[in-house]
Design a protein around this motif. Structure first.
Motif, mmCIF file in Angstrom:
data_model
loop_
_atom_site.group_PDB
_atom_site.id
_atom_site.type_symbol
_atom_site.label_atom_id
_atom_site.label_comp_id
_atom_site.label_asym_id
_atom_site.label_seq_id
_atom_site.Cartn_x
_atom_site.Cartn_y
_atom_site.Cartn_z
ATOM 1 N N ASP A 21 4.468 52.726 39.215
ATOM 2 C CA ASP A 21 4.178 54.623 38.859
ATOM 3 C C ASP A 21 4.370 54.052 37.426
ATOM 4 O OD1 ASP A 21 3.104 54.741 41.494
ATOM 5 O OD2 ASP A 21 4.216 56.102 41.747
ATOM 6 N N ILE A 22 5.617 54.064 36.815
ATOM 7 C CA ILE A 22 6.223 54.279 35.802
ATOM 8 C C ILE A 22 5.602 53.026 34.955
ATOM 9 C CG2 ILE A 22 8.616 53.487 34.101
ATOM 10 C CD1 ILE A 22 9.840 54.547 36.211
ATOM 11 N N ALA A 23 5.032 52.347 35.137
ATOM 12 C CA ALA A 23 4.590 50.935 34.425
ATOM 13 C C ALA A 23 3.545 51.471 33.847
ATOM 14 C CB ALA A 23 4.480 50.135 35.008
ATOM 15 N N LEU A 24 2.010 52.458 35.053
ATOM 16 C CA LEU A 24 1.028 52.702 34.867
ATOM 17 C C LEU A 24 0.742 53.975 33.983
ATOM 18 C CD1 LEU A 24 -0.445 52.423 38.695
ATOM 19 C CD2 LEU A 24 -1.229 51.284 36.540
ATOM 20 N N HIS A 25 2.096 54.665 34.051
ATOM 21 C CA HIS A 25 2.539 56.075 33.469
ATOM 22 C C HIS A 25 2.365 55.717 31.809
ATOM 23 C CE1 HIS A 25 4.402 59.709 31.955
ATOM 24 N NE2 HIS A 25 3.704 59.889 32.024
ATOM 25 N N VAL A 71 -4.501 58.574 41.927
ATOM 26 C CA VAL A 71 -5.321 59.885 42.274
ATOM 27 C C VAL A 71 -4.635 60.558 41.969
ATOM 28 C CG1 VAL A 71 -5.854 61.281 44.196
ATOM 29 C CG2 VAL A 71 -6.788 58.409 43.479
ATOM 30 N N LYS A 72 -3.149 61.092 42.591
ATOM 31 C CA LYS A 72 -1.801 61.835 41.975
ATOM 32 C C LYS A 72 -2.518 62.039 39.840
ATOM 33 C CE LYS A 72 1.276 59.307 43.131
ATOM 34 N NZ LYS A 72 2.843 58.852 43.983
ATOM 35 N N LEU A 73 -1.988 61.779 39.425
ATOM 36 C CA LEU A 73 -2.450 61.508 38.428
ATOM 37 C C LEU A 73 -3.410 62.771 38.252
ATOM 38 C CD1 LEU A 73 -0.705 61.143 35.249
ATOM 39 C CD2 LEU A 73 -2.168 59.046 35.053
ATOM 40 N N CYS A 74 -5.027 62.249 38.317
ATOM 41 C CA CYS A 74 -6.209 62.857 37.696
ATOM 42 C C CYS A 74 -6.151 64.007 38.017
ATOM 43 C CB CYS A 74 -7.318 62.331 38.150
ATOM 44 S SG CYS A 74 -7.959 60.279 37.485
ATOM 45 N N GLY A 75 -5.864 64.719 39.559
ATOM 46 C CA GLY A 75 -5.545 65.631 39.380
ATOM 47 C C GLY A 75 -4.302 66.860 38.774
ATOM 48 N N VAL A 76 -2.970 65.719 38.730
ATOM 49 C CA VAL A 76 -2.465 66.481 38.015
ATOM 50 C C VAL A 76 -3.139 67.243 36.499
ATOM 51 C CG1 VAL A 76 -0.454 66.952 36.218
ATOM 52 C CG2 VAL A 76 -0.467 66.081 39.206
ATOM 53 N N LEU A 77 -3.603 66.313 35.889
ATOM 54 C CA LEU A 77 -4.390 66.225 34.951
ATOM 55 C C LEU A 77 -5.246 66.792 35.184
ATOM 56 C CD1 LEU A 77 -3.492 62.315 32.670
ATOM 57 C CD2 LEU A 77 -2.475 65.226 32.874
ATOM 58 N N LYS A 120 -3.151 49.387 46.450
ATOM 59 C CA LYS A 120 -3.799 50.236 47.596
ATOM 60 C C LYS A 120 -2.531 51.757 46.280
ATOM 61 C CE LYS A 120 -2.385 53.208 51.115
ATOM 62 N NZ LYS A 120 -0.629 52.121 52.572
ATOM 63 N N GLY A 121 -1.296 50.774 45.715
ATOM 64 C CA GLY A 121 -0.041 51.995 44.740
ATOM 65 C C GLY A 121 -0.484 52.064 43.789
ATOM 66 N N THR A 122 -1.858 51.312 43.127
ATOM 67 C CA THR A 122 -2.496 51.769 41.769
ATOM 68 C C THR A 122 -3.483 53.184 42.172
ATOM 69 O OG1 THR A 122 -2.128 49.666 40.725
ATOM 70 C CG2 THR A 122 -3.612 50.984 39.461
ATOM 71 N N MET A 123 -4.697 53.041 43.051
ATOM 72 C CA MET A 123 -5.419 54.348 43.311
ATOM 73 C C MET A 123 -4.480 55.279 43.935
ATOM 74 S SD MET A 123 -8.207 52.435 42.615
ATOM 75 C CE MET A 123 -9.021 53.131 43.061
ATOM 76 N N GLU A 124 -3.660 55.021 44.592
ATOM 77 C CA GLU A 124 -2.234 56.184 44.694
ATOM 78 C C GLU A 124 -2.900 57.643 44.344
ATOM 79 O OE1 GLU A 124 0.236 55.151 47.529
ATOM 80 O OE2 GLU A 124 -1.646 54.969 48.984
ATOM 81 N N PHE A 125 -2.175 55.888 42.876
ATOM 82 C CA PHE A 125 -1.348 56.961 41.571
ATOM 83 C C PHE A 125 -2.346 57.520 41.150
ATOM 84 C CE2 PHE A 125 -0.145 56.597 37.519
ATOM 85 C CZ PHE A 125 0.594 57.200 36.611
ATOM 86 N N MET A 169 -10.030 54.413 34.605
ATOM 87 C CA MET A 169 -8.877 53.605 34.913
ATOM 88 C C MET A 169 -8.532 52.641 36.292
ATOM 89 S SD MET A 169 -4.778 52.326 35.060
ATOM 90 C CE MET A 169 -4.794 51.968 33.442
ATOM 91 N N TYR A 170 -8.688 54.765 36.992
ATOM 92 C CA TYR A 170 -9.130 54.463 38.554
ATOM 93 C C TYR A 170 -10.854 53.739 38.685
ATOM 94 C CZ TYR A 170 -10.532 56.524 42.516
ATOM 95 O OH TYR A 170 -10.471 57.053 44.134
#
Length: 126
Positions: A83-87, A38-44, A31-36, A115-116
């Protein structure tokens, strides 16, 4: 040849130090990975393509205005350890694509979205 067995030393078990991090089960991590992502894809995703918007990055030096996805990805900061690790992982994948292909925006967005999609496909979500 000796008829006597060598006396074996007593083995003392090694006690692992207490784990100081946050332990998450599979569902919480997913769940945390998917939320991250989604946020990241939104920004990028806002900077993606010919009609993408410019992004203002405020840092301690002079501000940066860019459409380059890799520059945006490189300047993002997160507080959550997961989030830091996934980033860091996505930055590494994107950096390798930048070195190979030479395009930062496309590689950063594609690394995150692939990845998503891969994780969503594993769970049967879209």
């Amino acid at each position: 040849m000796s008829w006597f067995k060598k006396k074996e030393k007593a083995v003392t078990p090694v006690i692992a130090p207490e784990f100081a991090g946050v332990v998450r089960d599979d569902a919480e991590f997913y769940k945390g990975t998917m939320e991250f992502l989604v946020k990241l894809c939104g920004v990028l995703g806002n900077s993606y393509g010919p009609l993408g918007a410019c992004t203002l990055i405020e840092n301690s030096g002079s501000p940066i205005i860019t459409k380059d996805g890799y520059t945006i990805l490189e300047n993002l900061r997160f507080d959550n350890a997961q989030d830091i690790a996934l980033h860091a992982l996505i930055k590494r994948v994107s950096y390798n694509l930048v070195k190979t292909v030479g395009d930062g925006s496309t590689s950063a967005v594609l690394a995150a979205s692939f990845m998503y999609e891969a994780l969503a496909g594993m769970r049967g979500y879209t």
